[in-house]
Design a protein around this motif. Sequence first.
Motif, mmCIF file in Angstrom:
data_model
loop_
_atom_site.group_PDB
_atom_site.id
_atom_site.type_symbol
_atom_site.label_atom_id
_atom_site.label_comp_id
_atom_site.label_asym_id
_atom_site.label_seq_id
_atom_site.Cartn_x
_atom_site.Cartn_y
_atom_site.Cartn_z
ATOM 1 N N GLU A 54 10.690 18.860 17.945
ATOM 2 C CA GLU A 54 9.922 19.494 19.009
ATOM 3 C C GLU A 54 10.900 20.338 19.806
ATOM 4 O OE1 GLU A 54 6.141 16.847 20.251
ATOM 5 O OE2 GLU A 54 8.063 16.047 20.959
ATOM 6 N N LEU A 55 10.516 21.586 20.088
ATOM 7 C CA LEU A 55 11.382 22.497 20.825
ATOM 8 C C LEU A 55 10.665 22.897 22.113
ATOM 9 C CD1 LEU A 55 13.399 25.439 19.218
ATOM 10 C CD2 LEU A 55 12.830 25.291 21.641
ATOM 11 N N PHE A 56 11.162 22.379 23.237
ATOM 12 C CA PHE A 56 10.605 22.668 24.554
ATOM 13 C C PHE A 56 11.303 23.914 25.101
ATOM 14 C CE2 PHE A 56 9.993 18.224 23.713
ATOM 15 C CZ PHE A 56 8.770 17.898 24.283
ATOM 16 N N THR A 57 10.521 24.911 25.485
ATOM 17 C CA THR A 57 11.098 26.208 25.838
ATOM 18 C C THR A 57 10.305 26.890 26.939
ATOM 19 O OG1 THR A 57 11.883 28.290 24.832
ATOM 20 C CG2 THR A 57 9.769 27.426 24.041
ATOM 21 N N GLU A 58 10.979 27.725 27.728
ATOM 22 C CA GLU A 58 10.356 28.442 28.841
ATOM 23 C C GLU A 58 10.593 29.928 28.648
ATOM 24 O OE1 GLU A 58 8.665 29.027 32.862
ATOM 25 O OE2 GLU A 58 9.972 30.184 31.544
ATOM 26 N N PRO A 59 9.538 30.756 28.677
ATOM 27 C CA PRO A 59 9.692 32.179 28.361
ATOM 28 C C PRO A 59 10.689 32.950 29.225
ATOM 29 C CG PRO A 59 7.394 31.574 28.161
ATOM 30 C CD PRO A 59 8.100 30.375 28.743
ATOM 31 N N GLN A 60 10.906 32.507 30.474
ATOM 32 C CA GLN A 60 11.848 33.218 31.344
ATOM 33 C C GLN A 60 13.238 32.586 31.359
ATOM 34 O OE1 GLN A 60 9.983 34.808 35.206
ATOM 35 N NE2 GLN A 60 8.570 33.161 34.643
ATOM 36 N N CYS A 61 13.440 31.537 30.591
ATOM 37 C CA CYS A 61 14.701 30.790 30.614
ATOM 38 C C CYS A 61 15.775 31.498 29.789
ATOM 39 C CB CYS A 61 14.443 29.385 30.079
ATOM 40 S SG CYS A 61 15.927 28.420 29.749
#
Length: 221
Positions: A54-61
Amino acid sequence: MLAVLALGVAGSTTACTRLVDGWAQADGNKPGSEITEDGWGIQIGFPDAPAQIELFTEPQCPACAHLQHESGDAIADAVAQGRLAVTYRPLTFLDQSLTEYSAHVANAMFLAAGPETTGAAFQAFVQDLWGHQEPEGSPGPTDDDLATMASDSGVGAEQTDKIAAGEQIIDSIELNDANAELLSETQYEVSTPAVYDLVGEQVIDTSDPDWLAKLLATPKS
């Protein structure tokens, strides 16, 4: 609701942080893409792939963009080879009620998934999204921008049309809360990017440049 206590510094390649209290194949011979049964993730790759993350990601990060820059091609290769399945779990905490940048991008990701979109195309779209990341707090890409990136990445025409039309498929607040809660079960600090090994049941240290190679080389029972 999740309480915002800390955020990563823009421009850092370490992490973006927040502290907190179905499957379908596009082609039988190619890894596909589909929204997960819980509705808060997008899974790419064969469901029986030996390595599952599972890859937790934030578009502005910025750190998430760095991860895609450094490991995106290797992720794409492993998915295409049937060695890896990835569940992308977007978060939107950097919107901070100031912009809908992250919500907009996350929504496009969910629109892109489906029987017409291979896992390779979806991964290419992800790499394009983070490769064209704008500074935190920016308005972000337009519907047309997102649709162009999707089309250029090989996302299916039906999905691309929905992106161009700005169709809404997710509630970004519920999405963020659900995925942050899942991530908080593995670490107190909700920090992106975060990769969780579903087979080994452990958080992966993505600061190690060889993290993916080691994951793929680990024998699976």
